[in-house]
Design a protein around this motif. Structure first.
Motif, PDB file in Angstrom:
ATOM      1  N   ASP A 194      12.923 -79.938   7.917  1.00 27.94           N
ATOM      2  CA  ASP A 194      12.235 -79.900   9.207  1.00 27.94           C
ATOM      3  C   ASP A 194      12.938 -78.954  10.168  1.00 27.94           C
ATOM      4  N   LEU A 195      14.260 -79.006  10.149  1.00 25.72           N
ATOM      5  CA  LEU A 195      15.041 -78.134  11.020  1.00 25.72           C
ATOM      6  C   LEU A 195      14.851 -76.669  10.633  1.00 25.72           C
ATOM      7  N   LYS A 196      14.784 -76.400   9.335  1.00 23.89           N
ATOM      8  CA  LYS A 196      14.594 -75.023   8.866  1.00 23.89           C
ATOM      9  C   LYS A 196      13.250 -74.464   9.335  1.00 23.89           C
ATOM     10  N   VAL A 197      12.211 -75.283   9.274  1.00 26.94           N
ATOM     11  CA  VAL A 197      10.888 -74.836   9.739  1.00 26.94           C
ATOM     12  C   VAL A 197      10.940 -74.469  11.215  1.00 26.94           C
TER      13      VAL A 197
ATOM     14  N   ALA B 183       3.666 -67.089  18.567  1.00 23.64           N
ATOM     15  CA  ALA B 183       4.151 -65.892  17.875  1.00 23.64           C
ATOM     16  C   ALA B 183       3.028 -64.885  17.690  1.00 23.64           C
ATOM     17  N   THR B 184       1.847 -65.380  17.315  1.00 21.16           N
ATOM     18  CA  THR B 184       0.695 -64.487  17.167  1.00 21.16           C
ATOM     19  C   THR B 184       0.188 -64.010  18.515  1.00 21.16           C
ATOM     20  N   TYR B 185       0.166 -64.918  19.489  1.00 21.04           N
ATOM     21  CA  TYR B 185      -0.361 -64.566  20.821  1.00 21.04           C
ATOM     22  C   TYR B 185       0.472 -63.466  21.481  1.00 21.04           C
ATOM     23  N   LEU B 186       1.790 -63.513  21.286  1.00 20.39           N
ATOM     24  CA  LEU B 186       2.642 -62.461  21.840  1.00 20.39           C
ATOM     25  C   LEU B 186       2.259 -61.098  21.277  1.00 20.39           C
ATOM     26  N   LEU B 187       1.952 -61.051  19.986  1.00 23.41           N
ATOM     27  CA  LEU B 187       1.579 -59.789  19.352  1.00 23.41           C
ATOM     28  C   LEU B 187       0.253 -59.257  19.881  1.00 23.41           C
ATOM     29  N   LEU B 188      -0.568 -60.130  20.455  1.00 21.77           N
ATOM     30  CA  LEU B 188      -1.878 -59.740  20.970  1.00 21.77           C
ATOM     31  C   LEU B 188      -1.886 -59.594  22.489  1.00 21.77           C
ATOM     32  N   SER B 189      -0.721 -59.648  23.124  1.00 20.08           N
ATOM     33  CA  SER B 189      -0.633 -59.611  24.579  1.00 20.08           C
ATOM     34  C   SER B 189      -0.156 -58.252  25.067  1.00 20.08           C
ATOM     35  N   THR B 190      -0.584 -57.923  26.284  1.00 22.31           N
ATOM     36  CA  THR B 190      -0.163 -56.661  26.895  1.00 22.31           C
ATOM     37  C   THR B 190       0.372 -56.846  28.306  1.00 22.31           C
ATOM     38  N   GLY B 191       0.345 -58.079  28.824  1.00 28.47           N
ATOM     39  CA  GLY B 191       0.782 -58.286  30.200  1.00 28.47           C
ATOM     40  C   GLY B 191       1.002 -59.745  30.520  1.00 28.47           C
TER      41      GLY B 191
ATOM     42  N   ILE C  15       3.409 -54.566   9.243  1.00 26.78           N
ATOM     43  CA  ILE C  15       3.573 -55.575   8.181  1.00 26.78           C
ATOM     44  C   ILE C  15       4.013 -56.912   8.777  1.00 26.78           C
ATOM     45  N   ILE C  16       4.994 -56.864   9.676  1.00 25.78           N
ATOM     46  CA  ILE C  16       5.476 -58.097  10.306  1.00 25.78           C
ATOM     47  C   ILE C  16       4.361 -58.783  11.084  1.00 25.78           C
ATOM     48  N   SER C  17       3.547 -58.009  11.779  1.00 27.20           N
ATOM     49  CA  SER C  17       2.451 -58.584  12.578  1.00 27.20           C
ATOM     50  C   SER C  17       1.458 -59.322  11.705  1.00 27.20           C
ATOM     51  N   TRP C  18       1.039 -58.696  10.610  1.00 28.94           N
ATOM     52  CA  TRP C  18       0.070 -59.340   9.728  1.00 28.94           C
ATOM     53  C   TRP C  18       0.678 -60.546   9.016  1.00 28.94           C
ATOM     54  N   MET C  19       1.961 -60.462   8.666  1.00 29.55           N
ATOM     55  CA  MET C  19       2.606 -61.614   8.030  1.00 29.55           C
ATOM     56  C   MET C  19       2.715 -62.780   9.003  1.00 29.55           C
ATOM     57  N   THR C  20       3.029 -62.485  10.250  1.00 35.18           N
ATOM     58  CA  THR C  20       3.102 -63.542  11.269  1.00 35.18           C
ATOM     59  C   THR C  20       1.751 -64.211  11.450  1.00 35.18           C
ATOM     60  N   LEU C  21       0.706 -63.400  11.475  1.00 37.76           N
ATOM     61  CA  LEU C  21      -0.637 -63.946  11.604  1.00 37.76           C
ATOM     62  C   LEU C  21      -0.995 -64.815  10.407  1.00 37.76           C
ATOM     63  N   ALA C  22      -0.614 -64.378   9.218  1.00 43.72           N
ATOM     64  CA  ALA C  22      -0.970 -65.113   7.998  1.00 43.72           C
ATOM     65  C   ALA C  22      -0.284 -66.465   7.923  1.00 43.72           C
ATOM     66  N   PHE C  23       0.986 -66.538   8.345  1.00 35.76           N
ATOM     67  CA  PHE C  23       1.750 -67.772   8.196  1.00 35.76           C
ATOM     68  C   PHE C  23       1.656 -68.707   9.400  1.00 35.76           C
ATOM     69  N   SER C  24       1.149 -68.182  10.531  1.00 39.05           N
ATOM     70  CA  SER C  24       1.182 -68.988  11.755  1.00 39.05           C
ATOM     71  C   SER C  24       0.340 -70.250  11.661  1.00 39.05           C
ATOM     72  N   SER C  25      -0.759 -70.202  10.908  1.00 37.79           N
ATOM     73  CA  SER C  25      -1.628 -71.372  10.820  1.00 37.79           C
ATOM     74  C   SER C  25      -1.091 -72.429   9.874  1.00 37.79           C
TER      75      SER C  25
END
Length: 923
Positions: A636-639, A706-714, A673-683
């Motif tokens: 649990d801590l690792k997650v 984590a995903t929302y930050l990647l989609l934010s601009t302000g 690559i990091i962005s798409w991986m974050t999106l894939a694992f976030s759910s």
């Protein structure tokens, strides 16, 4: 009716309600079977060159720079010395596909066609290109194939660059336009050694189309006031000059080439388009060459429109030929210049002010225009009369255009031309065009009122039914005696009504969807009248909730801040909880006051949001490592640590990506690559975390953040944090509010486990506070949608939001990512609502039914009646919100809430075990 059956029925009913808007309001305006109409006199031009500078604003082209120099010197000289200029008005949605269709085909395409993509045609349509002898076109693969596929025969040729070239992160998007100009010049140079091509180019009725996408791409990437956007305009100006020089040399300066430069749409100050702001709808038009009027000098010309005042000051001595003519008028202008038939479905009116020709030619051209529009009116009227068999004998229309009146108009106009009374003929033809267009609209929308009323009756019936279900099942307000006996007389009446409606639709050869809309009220009202009302006596109060402007959310949140004091809840609740609730309500109230659109990117705020999330995570980690919150295993801590790492990595990717794009170095492949991986694992990550209330909710927040930050601009990057804090305070406040009823409380929220939540319908009935809870949920959902933007308006979307994932133009991929950004706050609210339901000992069905009623009343009262019955239409809710997009939004909201109810239960209650199972402590 069981819960699964009820949910399925509700889902199907609301899908019908949502689908009806597209069937009733978005039916295609195209009809077929008209006879082509062509001006009988020789045209002034043998060929036409159409330049479309995609995304070019009228003011950006016409207004002078700060040093009083023109942005486009060559085009400026053209309109001052050789041609005519003006401003065309586009219609919403201000997107590339409908804009080009209006320009080249002369009609305003069905709005839903935008969803079909740019390359494919929902239906085939006629265009100036189709009517030409030959058309050669260069430019974007998203636009050119549409007109080639819509043409009959093999005479429309396209030369496109690759889709990968449309990259918002490219070093210089102006290269797209340079590609077009270079290939046009190369094409004409090579044609001298190709006799077949040389002969074809020297035919009459030839069209050359240059689609210039660079300005639009630079506008999206850098904004219209940027150096890149203005420099692109200068390069287009130079390119046009070079192409004109090549063409004049190729054709030996024969004076038979007409040129038109315009745009499909404009662009907002923040680099988007799609809605109805003047910066999006006002586009430039410059015409010169064969058959085009020369400039006319004036002493001054001032316009009342604020957007046009700057343009008028720049051109107070060169007359604008027409003020705000329709974009569809350009198609008949092009057809008249080269002498091809007007596009069959064109609704444009020929702008005679641009023609340099005899009065006889203008009158004949206007007569042709009138006959062409009248042909559409006649075909549409015949189709509607044929379908509505019962109305053939007494068919009325508000437009005075009977068969005899049509003949009289045409005879009189022809007589005026024969008598050389050309001005009178033109005036009469314009009157006929206006009447035909009015009649065309009348017959095109003939079924709208009938279908709208059918949906309205179904809508009211369904809302009434849900209210009765709530009252019967979850309150003691009615005395209900079960009686399953149904009178055979009623069944006979019901069956007869269905047969009559079906027969009425059958003889009119109505599409199958009409059967759904018209027959739906029968079973819905049967359920209302004969399942419940037959044996019920009740007292009912309805609360109608609606929203119109984002600022009202601020007012609502400020009222919410005082809720504990107004209701004296602060007496039972902890002081700290009350203070946190009040503070977060005030903080969240700031967001609706921020700019909806038009904001510049502020990456430091996104970085600050990421760092703030990490800081909160560290404090939470300390709490989750001891006492009641303690994690049960190292897994649990690792997650949790991995989620913190994802937040840090997303913050870095946002900063790195925008720095790279700012330096015009493109999107780094590592970041992508990091962005798409974050999106894939976030759910999936929340499902690996403990199901304890706060730990699971915080895990959901971190994954989605984590995903929302990647989609934010302000500033919107801070929104989920404040919203989530308020939702957690809401959960605590709602549980403490149960003390009003003397109910036994569940264990402390700190150790509450979603996985062991049971159905507690038996524990209590509904109270008035439950209506307030449902209202809070709906309000938070609306806040989640509109707190940082106006999602119902296309131009609210900032393409920069998806730059961490992709920069190459892909409308559906970008649209999907932007939709995900909208949905993330929605998921947070839904999960919090799930927690409120189980911690306040209330059945999820009963509370959700109240939410359903509130949502349906919102749709019915706030926009449905005005949409269908009053016929008000506006695609963007930046204008008054009683609009198409508002209705679609509320209907989608209701359907989403049904679906998200199940998703919230999945995210909060389910757990994936990737290693050994951990021991859970019973609550």
């Amino acid at each position: 009716m069981g819960i699964p059956v009820f949910i399925l029925a509700g889902l199907l009913v609301h899908v019908v309600f949502l689908a009806s808007i597209f069937d009733i309001y978005f039916s295609s305006p195209l009809v077929h079977g008209m006879t082509p109409q062509q001006t009988p006199l020789p045209p002034p031009a043998r060929r036409l060159v159409l330049f479309v500078a995609d995304g070019l604003r009228a003011d950006s082209l016409f207004e002078l720079n700060s040093n009083n120099t023109p942005q486009a010197p060559y085009l400026r000289a053209i309109l001052e010395n050789n041609g005519s200029w003006g401003i065309s008005h586009t219609r919403v949605p201000t997107e590339s596909r409908p804009g080009h269709v209006a320009l080249i085909a002369g009609f305003y395409e069905d709005v839903s066609a935008v969803a079909k993509g740019w390359k494919e045609n929902p239906v085939e349509f006629d265009s100036v290109f189709n009517e030409s002898k030959y058309t050669w076109s260069w430019g974007s693969p998203d636009i050119l194939p549409m007109f080639a596929k819509g043409a009959t025969g093999d005479h429309v040729y396209t030369f496109c660059y690759t889709a990968e070239s449309e990259d918002f992160g490219a070093q210089d998007a102006a290269e797209l336009d340079t590609w077009v100009f270079d290939h046009v010049k190369s094409f004409f140079n090579s044609s001298r050694s190709n006799q077949t091509l040389f002969s074809a180019l020297n035919e009459e009725k030839v069209v050359l189309f240059l689609h210039l996408l660079g300005i639009d791409t630079n506008g999206h990437a850098h904004r219209p006031y940027s150096k890149e956007y203005k420099e692109n305009i200068r390069k287009v100006d130079e390119g046009v000059k070079e192409v004109v020089s090549v063409l004049e040399s190729f054709y030996g300066n024969d004076g038979k080439t007409a040129y038109i430069l315009t745009s499909d749409h404009g662009m907002t100050d923040w680099g988007s388009h799609g809605a109805g702001h003047p910066s999006e709808t006002l586009t430039p038009l410059i015409a010169w060459g064969a058959g085009v009027n020369y400039p006319q000098k004036v002493t001054s010309q001032l316009f009342e429109d604020n957007f046009l005042k700057g343009i008028s000051r720049s051109f107070n001595y060169v007359k604008m030929r027409m003020l705000l003519f329709a974009q569809a008028d350009i198609a008949p202008l092009m057809a008249s210049l080269i002498g091809v038939p007007f596009p069959l479905n064109s609704v444009g009116t020929l702008p005679l002010e641009y023609l340099n020709n005899t009065d006889h030619f203008k009158a004949e051209s206007m007569f042709t225009n009138a006959v062409q529009v009248l042909e559409q009116f006649k075909v549409t009227k015949h189709m509607v009369k044929k379908k509505n068999v019962s109305l053939n004998n007494n068919y009325c229309c508000t437009v005075p255009l009977s068969d005899s009146e049509q003949i009289n108009f045409l005879k009189k106009a022809r007589l005026y031309i024969q008598q050389q009374k050309y001005n009178e003929a033109v005036s009469l033809c314009k009157t006929l065009i206006n009447l035909a267009l009015e009649g065309l609209s009348y017959y095109h929308t003939y079924d709208r009122l009938f279908l709208g009323l059918s949906i309205a009756v179904s809508f009211v019936g369904w809302t009434t039914y849900v209210i009765l279900v709530i009252i019967k099942t979850h309150t003691n307000l009615i005395n209900y005696q079960s009686n399953n006996k149904v009178s055979w007389k009623f069944l006979l009446f019901l069956f007869s009504a269905l047969c009559i409606l079906a027969f009425f639709l059958l003889i009119q050869t109505s599409p199958w969807t009409y059967y759904v809309y018209c027959l739906l009220p029968v079973p819905v009202w049967y359920a209302v009248c004969f399942i419940y009302l037959k044996n019920c006596k009740f007292h009912l109060m309805c609360v109608v909730f609606s929203f119109f402007y984002r600022s009202t959310l601020t007012v609502g949140l400020l009222v919410f801040a005082g809720w504990p004091v107004i209701t004296q809840l602060w007496v039972q609740a902890k002081v700290l909880t009350t203070l946190i609730w009040t503070l977060l309500c005030v903080l969240l109230a700031v967001f609706p006051l921020m700019p909806v659109v038009g904001r510049e990117s502020n990456i430091p705020l996104v970085i600050a949001a990421g760092l703030t999330t990490l800081l909160i995570s560290c404090f939470s980690l300390a709490s989750f490592s001891r006492g009641e919150y303690k994690y049960q295993s190292k897994e649990d801590l690792k997650v949790y640590l991995y989620q913190m790492f994802s937040i840090a990595l997303s913050t870095y990717v946002v900063s790195s990506t925008h720095n790279s794009l700012k330096n015009k170095q493109g999107l780094p492949i590592f970041n992508q690559i990091i962005s798409w991986m974050t999106l894939a694992f976030s759910s999936a990550l929340p499902l690996l975390s403990p199901t304890l209330l706060f730990q699971r909710l915080f895990s959901i927040l971190l994954s989605l953040m984590a995903t929302y930050l990647l989609l934010s601009t302000g500033y919107e990057a801070l929104f989920p944090l404040v919203l989530s804090g308020l939702l957690l305070a809401w959960i605590q406040m709602e549980q403490e509010a149960l003390q009003h009823y003397g109910l036994s409380l569940k264990p402390k929220l700190a150790v509450f486990n979603f996985a062991y939540a049971t159905d507690i319908t038996q524990f209590r009935q509904l109270h008035l506070d439950d209506i307030r809870r449902s209202f809070f949920f709906v309000f938070f959902i609306v806040t989640a949608f509109f707190g940082t933007g106006n999602i119902a308006s296309v131009n609210s979307f900032d393409p920069a939001s998806v730059y961490c994932f992709l920069t190459v133009f892909s409308p559906f991929m970008m649209g999907g990512l932007l939709l995900l950004k909208v949905v993330i706050p929605f998921v947070l609210v839904s999960c919090a609502f799930e927690a409120v339901q189980v911690t306040t000992q209330l059945s999820s069905k009963s509370l959700f039914l109240i939410v359903l009623v509130i949502s349906d009343i919102m749709a019915l009262v706030s926009c449905f009646s005005q949409l269908f019955l009053l016929g008000k239409f506006a695609f963007s809710v930046l204008s008054p919100p009683c609009s198409i997009s508002h209705y679609v939004l509320v209907m989608s909201l209701t359907i989403f809430m049904m679906l998200m109810n199940g998703l919230a239960q999945l995210l909060t209650t389910k757990r994936l075990e990737l290693s050994r199972r951990t021991k859970h402590h019973s609550t």
